[in-house]
Write an enzyme that holds these catalytic residues in place. Structure first.
Site, mmCIF file in Angstrom:
data_model
loop_
_atom_site.group_PDB
_atom_site.id
_atom_site.type_symbol
_atom_site.label_atom_id
_atom_site.label_comp_id
_atom_site.label_asym_id
_atom_site.label_seq_id
_atom_site.Cartn_x
_atom_site.Cartn_y
_atom_site.Cartn_z
ATOM 1 C CD GLN A 34 -3.594 0.333 -1.434
ATOM 2 O OE1 GLN A 34 -3.965 0.304 -2.070
ATOM 3 N NE2 GLN A 34 -4.020 0.213 -0.297
ATOM 4 C CB CYS B 169 -4.684 2.735 7.854
ATOM 5 S SG CYS B 169 -5.133 2.349 6.240
ATOM 6 C CG ASN C 150 0.002 0.050 2.236
ATOM 7 O OD1 ASN C 150 0.221 -1.649 2.643
ATOM 8 N ND2 ASN C 150 -0.115 0.609 3.391
HETATM 9 N N1 PLP Z 1 -4.202 -4.322 3.180
HETATM 10 C C1 PLP Z 1 -4.196 -3.257 2.915
HETATM 11 C C2 PLP Z 1 -3.077 -3.217 1.756
HETATM 12 C C3 PLP Z 1 -4.587 -1.906 3.287
HETATM 13 O O1 PLP Z 1 -3.383 -1.162 2.484
HETATM 14 C C4 PLP Z 1 -5.689 -1.479 3.594
HETATM 15 C C5 PLP Z 1 -6.009 -0.131 4.042
HETATM 16 O O2 PLP Z 1 -5.614 1.182 3.544
HETATM 17 C C6 PLP Z 1 -6.036 -2.507 4.714
HETATM 18 C C7 PLP Z 1 -5.509 -3.897 3.817
HETATM 19 C C8 PLP Z 1 -7.725 -2.520 5.095
HETATM 20 O O3 PLP Z 1 -8.178 -2.287 4.957
HETATM 21 P P1 PLP Z 1 -10.314 -1.514 4.877
HETATM 22 O O4 PLP Z 1 -9.927 -0.007 4.981
HETATM 23 O O5 PLP Z 1 -11.161 -1.959 3.989
HETATM 24 O O6 PLP Z 1 -10.011 -2.604 6.313
#
Ligand code: PLP
Length: 386
Positions: free
Chosen positions: A179, A325, A151
């Site tokens: 992603q 995040c 990500n």
């Molecule tokens: N996994 C990856 C690689 C992500 O980039 C993200 C969010 O940025 C997530 C998991 C989490 O996904 P969600 O926002 O739908 O909970």
């Protein structure tokens, strides 16, 4: 002021076609899909239609698609569900050190419950090495979980090679495809996947919607007890408008992926040249070729990424530094640290993630804006030469 959104790995806007598809399911078709009457049947049909569209996007069977609330829940369900159900076979899990927290934190949680976790390192380009996966396997290994595309730096991992090793050793193979799905072709069969996590809001679908693909026959335990929805794996009344939107987003992604990926590659490479050509003491993080068409991750010496984000924001440009995040934390990004950047190099990073509605004009403006902002910040910086 025109606003230019370049943070599509954090989230994408809802496609108008998706909104249109969802709308009737908020008002006209509001039945509970578990009900036997016509209202319920309408909702059930819409869910099954969406399931088929998602299955089609990743070459799975509709019966292998389980709707969830997003990528985080899908990762939790896959890893905890497989770990719990298969603990009699062993308690060892292999993952990488630069996964999303939705995987890393689940592994940390499981470690506290007595599981053993191996966190594989990655190369400077951000690649997990299949041989390292092979070497880490023990007789107690029950699961390998390696993300498809990172990500932060957009590197695409060698899933097919890892899938072959997992199959040869008879170990379940999960990937966080949040992603990659909707951006690059994903075929769960050729990649040898037993489970794959996806998230609707990363490919122009609604937030709070996700999918876990679970291959038929995989032993997985439900981590949420209730009414037995979604084949008993994920209880809870289905989010019908969200699922309809996710299905429509999957359908659109399939239709537009090839053209959109070619278009974004041109925009991305043009912006890369504009930025690296204009700014010295800068470089691109992540693999030069094995990367998402949408992703650029730069490092600029002698500046703070947070200041650059604020400068760009004042010009109407939305980008990020570190993972979206975790962008409120001031700790160095674990992904950039994993590829070998020093803390000060991590702090001078900028992630640009392009999307469906960005244009060539946007890119010209952004290239100039980044160049000017970095030069101005360096003039004020106490971090190094001006
Ligand atoms: N996994 C990856 C690689 C992500 O980039 C993200 C969010 O940025 C997530 C998991 C989490 O996904 P969600 O926002 O739908 O909970």
């Amino acid at each position: 002021m025109k606003r230019i959104y370049l943070d599509h790995s954090a989230t994408t806007p809802l496609a108008p076609e998706v909104m249109e598809a969802m709308f009737p399911y908020f008002s006209e078709f509001y039945g509970n899909a578990s009900s036997l009457h016509s209202f319920g049947r309408e909702a059930r049909e819409a869910i099954e239609d969406a399931r088929g569209k998602v299955a089609d996007l990743i070459n799975a069977q509709p019966s292998e698609i389980y709707f969830t609330s997003g990528g985080t829940e899908s990762d939790n369900l896959a890893i905890k569900g497989i770990a719990l159900k298969n603990k009699n076979k062993g308690k060892h899990i292999i993952t990488s050190c630069f996964e999303h927290p939705a995987v890393l934190e689940v592994c940390r949680y499981l470690a506290k419950q007595g599981y053993e976790i191996t966190y594989l390192p990655v190369t400077r380009d951000g690649l997990v090495q299949p041989d390292a996966v092979r070497d880490a396997i023990k007789k107690e290994t029950i699961l390998i979980s390696i993300m498809h595309a990172n990500n932060e730096i957009g590197t695409i991992e060698p899933l097919q090679e890892i899938g072959e090793i997992a199959e040869e050793k008879d170990i379940y193979f999960h990937s966080d495809g949040v992603q990659s799905v909707g951006k690059i072709p994903v075929d769960v069969n050729s990649l040898g996947l037993d489970a794959l996590s996806m998230s609707g809001h990363k490919f122009y679908g609604p937030k709070g919607t996700g999918v876990l693909f679970v291959r038929k026959g995989v032993k997985i335990e439900s981590i949420q007890q209730g009414g037995g929805h979604e084949g008993g794996i994920r209880s809870g009344t289905e989010n019908v408008p969200g699922i309809v939107g996710l299905g429509r987003a999957a359908e659109l992604a399939k239709e537009t992926m090839a053209d959109e990926s070619a278009r974004l590659t041109l925009l991305r490479d043009h912006l890369k040249e504009l930025v690296l050509g204009r700014i010295d003491e800068s470089w691109l993080n992540g693999h030069p070729i094995k990367r998402l068409a949408s992703n650029l991750n730069f490092s600029f010496r002698f500046i703070e990424g947070e200041s650059l984000i604020l400068y760009l924001d004042a010009l109407g440009i939305a980008a990020s530094t570190g993972s979206a995040c975790s962008s409120k934390k001031l700790t160095a990004s674990h992904v950039l640290t994993a590829i070998g950047l020093k803390p000060e190099e991590c702090h001078g990073s900028l992630r640009i993630t392009l999307g469906r509605y960005n244009t060539k004009e946007d890119i010209e403006f952004v290239g100039q804006a980044i160049g000017e902002s970095v030069i101005r910040l360096r003039k004020m910086s106490a971090l190094g030469p001006r």
